[in-house]
Design an enzyme around this catalytic site. Structure first.
Site, short mmCIF file in Angstrom:
data_model
loop_
_atom_site.label_atom_id
_atom_site.label_comp_id
_atom_site.label_asym_id
_atom_site.label_seq_id
_atom_site.Cartn_x
_atom_site.Cartn_y
_atom_site.Cartn_z
N ARG A 1 10.73 -10.12 -4.46
CA ARG A 1 10.78 -8.67 -4.25
C ARG A 1 9.49 -8.20 -3.56
NH1 ARG A 1 7.34 -4.19 -6.00
NH2 ARG A 1 8.63 -2.34 -6.10
N THR B 1 -0.77 -0.20 -8.68
CA THR B 1 -1.34 -0.50 -7.37
C THR B 1 -2.72 0.14 -7.22
OG1 THR B 1 0.82 -0.66 -6.41
CG2 THR B 1 -0.93 -0.01 -4.91
N ASP C 1 6.51 -1.29 -1.59
CA ASP C 1 6.12 -0.43 -0.46
C ASP C 1 4.70 -0.71 0.04
OD1 ASP C 1 5.25 0.55 -3.04
OD2 ASP C 1 4.50 2.32 -1.99
N GLY D 1 8.08 1.42 -5.89
CA GLY D 1 8.03 1.07 -4.49
C GLY D 1 9.33 1.28 -3.73
N GLY E 1 3.48 3.78 -6.92
CA GLY E 1 4.65 4.28 -7.62
C GLY E 1 5.80 3.31 -7.51
#
Ligand code: ASP
Length: 335
Positions: free
Chosen positions: A225, A197, A228, A251, A249
């Site tokens: 899916r 990300t 976060d 999520g 990271g």
């Protein structure tokens, strides 16, 4: 957005921007200094662009949106062009933006046609009716806002396709874990294990904070899916009274601990400093559920935290009037 602006922290703050390009497992021995340098150069250039906005009196919101757009456009990072593949060999991109001055926020999930998902997130925020739009509805907002559209294969790169195939092969094999192994050549962090990300946080001259995050998600994720990154409070949060936070990271873990908002809550309710709050989330709350990754954060005084529990995180920050500083590995000072 009609919400009133919170009073700025102080008129004398020194504007600052911080960015990340994902956290993950280290494979330092497998890269040349030149390859690492390419990442440093990309991070430096993007920090300088954000810094220029802030130096000219621009808003934190404009600075983080530009920085994330540039990170999306750079194929080195897993967002926009260069995004990872789902298990169906498609792309589903997520992004969010939040303005700490008003708590206005916008986010998109599962888009595959808008060239810069962070701009679509901002368009959702500007419309003000909803905060999170998914799929076709999100693409429609982007279209109505006149944002550049691309064919889904614009996001594809050969390196990401190989990663998908490698991930599939590993699932088929008996070996569950080979930490740090099998890095794809030329990438400082093991691309199979890197959470790629991108994100930016900034404090502007008026004392306002903003955060933005954008991602292709995780390699081999199931279609549908959502991680976060586009969830306000999980991967992205900004509040002028405390801090702006952008996460990277695994999520699912960041969602379960509401990581980004937890940093702000620890500051607001417990009086924690930015450093204490970020350390607690990254080194206690996340590891308690085996959550790996990191975050970048800046508070209302201009303090910056670049915090992660993986072996590396592409990261850097730049204060107005100072040279940008960047780093990749855990044991590496910012240069
Ligand atoms: N947090 C992102 C997600 O779970 C992945 C990443 O940070 O690379 O979608």
């Amino acid at each position: 957005m009609s919400a009133p602006s919170f009073p700025a922290a102080s008129a004398a703050v020194r504007p600052v921007i911080a960015i990340h390009g994902g956290a993950g497992t280290l494979s330092r021995g497998q890269i040349s200094p030149e390859q690492a340098e390419a990442y440093h150069a990309a991070l430096h250039g993007i920090l300088e662009a954000g810094q220029q906005i802030l130096a000219a009196g621009g808003t934190a919101l404009d600075a983080v949106c530009l920085a994330v757009k540039l990170l999306e456009d750079c194929p080195l990072f897993n967002a926009g062009h260069g995004a990872v593949f789902t298990s169906r060999e498609t792309h589903e991109l997520d992004a969010a933006v939040m303005d700490g001055a008003t708590l206005a926020a916008g986010a998109v999930a599962g888009v595959c046609r808008v060239r810069n998902p962070v701009e679509a997130a901002r368009a959702v925020m500007v419309r003000g009716q909803h905060v999170l739009m998914a799929g076709e509805g999100a693409e429609a907002v982007a279209r109505e806002a006149g944002l550049a559209a691309v064919s889904p294969d614009y996001f594809s790169t050969e390196a990401r396709r190989q990663q998908l195939h490698a991930a599939r092969a590993r699932h088929a094999g008996a070996v569950l874990d080979h930490d740090g192994a099998a890095a794809l050549a030329g990438r400082p962090l093991d691309e199979d294990r890197k959470m790629g990300t991108v994100g930016a946080v900034a404090l502007d001259a008026r004392g306002h904070l903003a955060a933005a995050t954008s991602t292709g998600g995780m390699t081999n994720k199931q279609p549908g899916r959502i991680g976060d990154s586009p969830l306000i409070g999980s991967g992205t949060y900004a509040d002028d009274r405390t801090a702006a936070v952008s996460c990277t990271g695994h999520g699912e873990s960041f969602i379960r601990v509401s990581a980004a908002h937890d940093v702000c809550a620890r500051m607001a309710y417990g009086g924690a400093t930015l450093q204490d709050a970020t350390q607690a989330v990254v080194h206690q709350a996340l590891p308690a559920i085996a959550g790996t990754g990191g975050l970048i954060a800046v508070d209302r005084t201009g303090s910056v935290s670049l915090c992660f529990n993986t072996e590396g995180m592409y990261r850097g920050h730049a204060r107005v009037g100072e040279r940008p500083q960047t780093a990749i590995f855990r044991d590496e000072p910012l240069v």
